[in-house]
Enzyme design. Structure first.
Site, mmCIF file in Angstrom:
data_model
loop_
_atom_site.group_PDB
_atom_site.id
_atom_site.type_symbol
_atom_site.label_atom_id
_atom_site.label_comp_id
_atom_site.label_asym_id
_atom_site.label_seq_id
_atom_site.Cartn_x
_atom_site.Cartn_y
_atom_site.Cartn_z
ATOM 1 N N GLU A 157 0.833 -1.203 0.000
ATOM 2 C CA GLU A 157 0.000 0.000 0.000
ATOM 3 C C GLU A 157 0.864 1.248 0.000
ATOM 4 O OE1 GLU A 157 -3.196 0.249 2.692
ATOM 5 O OE2 GLU A 157 -3.873 -1.810 2.391
ATOM 6 N N GLU A 158 1.946 1.216 0.777
ATOM 7 C CA GLU A 158 2.846 2.360 0.836
ATOM 8 C C GLU A 158 3.430 2.664 -0.539
ATOM 9 O OE1 GLU A 158 7.245 3.488 2.703
ATOM 10 O OE2 GLU A 158 6.020 1.949 3.666
ATOM 11 N N ARG A 159 3.852 1.632 -1.237
ATOM 12 C CA ARG A 159 4.515 1.850 -2.536
ATOM 13 C C ARG A 159 3.549 2.368 -3.584
ATOM 14 N NH1 ARG A 159 8.100 -3.531 -1.250
ATOM 15 N NH2 ARG A 159 9.612 -2.406 0.044
#
Length: 300
Positions: A157-159
């Site tokens: 999700e962060e990426r």
């Protein structure tokens, strides 16, 4: 950066695996903006190598006692709580780590300094130390020993957030460069009329749209519940490299003005260099992609 940590780095695991009590205590006020969150994964000797973290959380009755330290912690100077990754057993590296909701006002927590950075200067980044910090075991997110797995999911999700956050700045800088080079004249004609300039801007615009398509595909498959590790890693790798190309090429067309702090392109040049380092360096993204391609050398 600070908002992205709040929405897509420190909270996804809590939202997916946390107890209802933890969600009420930490997630709800974080979503409402009443609490600030940070993510405690990286350490001085363990950035991209997450499995090699040294911070420990040892059980003592109904509490964990935490000792160690974290580095490069965005929001670390102002956070109300940290999503902390720590070693909770002595088993295999990938099965010995757990995620814990750690209130940042507890005795023994010391955010020692605000790090002076090249870019992202409006976002605080801290080094944090833990000395015999006592936190209830009920603050554990999900199951003990599953922290590494939860964090790997959180990274995807962060990426994707990182890629999404890069698209608008790149588009804005290209558009501002078009407008500036249309007005700025050299040798009695607008800079934009030089074929080198308008061709290069066309190339950059094309690359931005290709990256957007890759992100949309990644998000669509993620919503369907598919494993998007490979696609998210590809998008993150491409975004980090492309935004450096965009910033460097556009800054060149601004001439001396691009070397000042008065224009957006110079800020992009400073701030977005981080994209190929934070959230998994380019080399880590390449290693992940190679593993999914079956080309990464096996350990003997």
């Amino acid at each position: 950066m600070a908002i992205g940590v709040q929405t897509d780095m420190a909270t996804p695991a809590l939202a997916r695996f946390g107890s209802e009590e933890l969600k009420r205590q930490f997630l709800q006020p974080t979503i409402a903006g009443d609490m600030v969150a940070c993510l405690g994964v990286s350490e001085v000797g363990a950035g991209s190598d997450v499995a090699n973290i040294k911070t420990k959380a040892v059980k003592d009755g109904d509490d964990y006692i935490i000792n160690g330290g974290k580095m490069w912690i965005t929001n670390g100077c102002q956070a109300d709580w940290m999503c902390l990754l720590a070693n909770t057993s002595k088993g295999p590296l990938h099965k010995s780590q757990s995620l814990i909701c750690l209130p940042m006002k507890l005795p023994g927590i010391n955010a020692t300094r605000k790090i002076d950075k090249l870019g992202m200067r409006s976002s605080d980044t801290a080094e944090v130390f833990f000395e015999d910090v006592r936190v209830p075991t009920k603050y554990l997110i999900g199951d003990e020993g599953k922290g590494f797995t939860y964090q790997m999911l959180q990274f995807q999700e962060e990426r994707m957030w990182v890629v999404a956050g890069a698209l608008a700045p790149m588009q804005n800088v290209v558009q501002e460069t078009i407008e500036y080079t249309r007005q700025r004249k050299i040798f009695d004609q607008p800079v934009l009329h030089n074929q080198t300039v308008h061709y290069r801007l066309a190339e950059l615009e094309t690359e931005i749209e290709l990256l957007r398509s890759l992100l949309y595909r990644s998000v669509a498959q993620y919503i369907q519940g598919d494993d998007v590790t490979k696609l998210a890693s590809m998008a993150k790798l491409k975004a980090g490299r492309l935004i450096r190309e965009v910033a460097d090429s556009c800054l060149q067309f601004w001439g001396g003005m691009g070397f000042t702090n008065e224009v957006l392109v110079s800020r992009l040049y400073r701030d977005m260099r981080l994209m190929s380092i934070a959230g998994g360096a380019d080399e880590v993204m390449l290693s992940i992609i190679c593993k999914y391609m079956g080309t990464f050398p096996e350990k003997k």
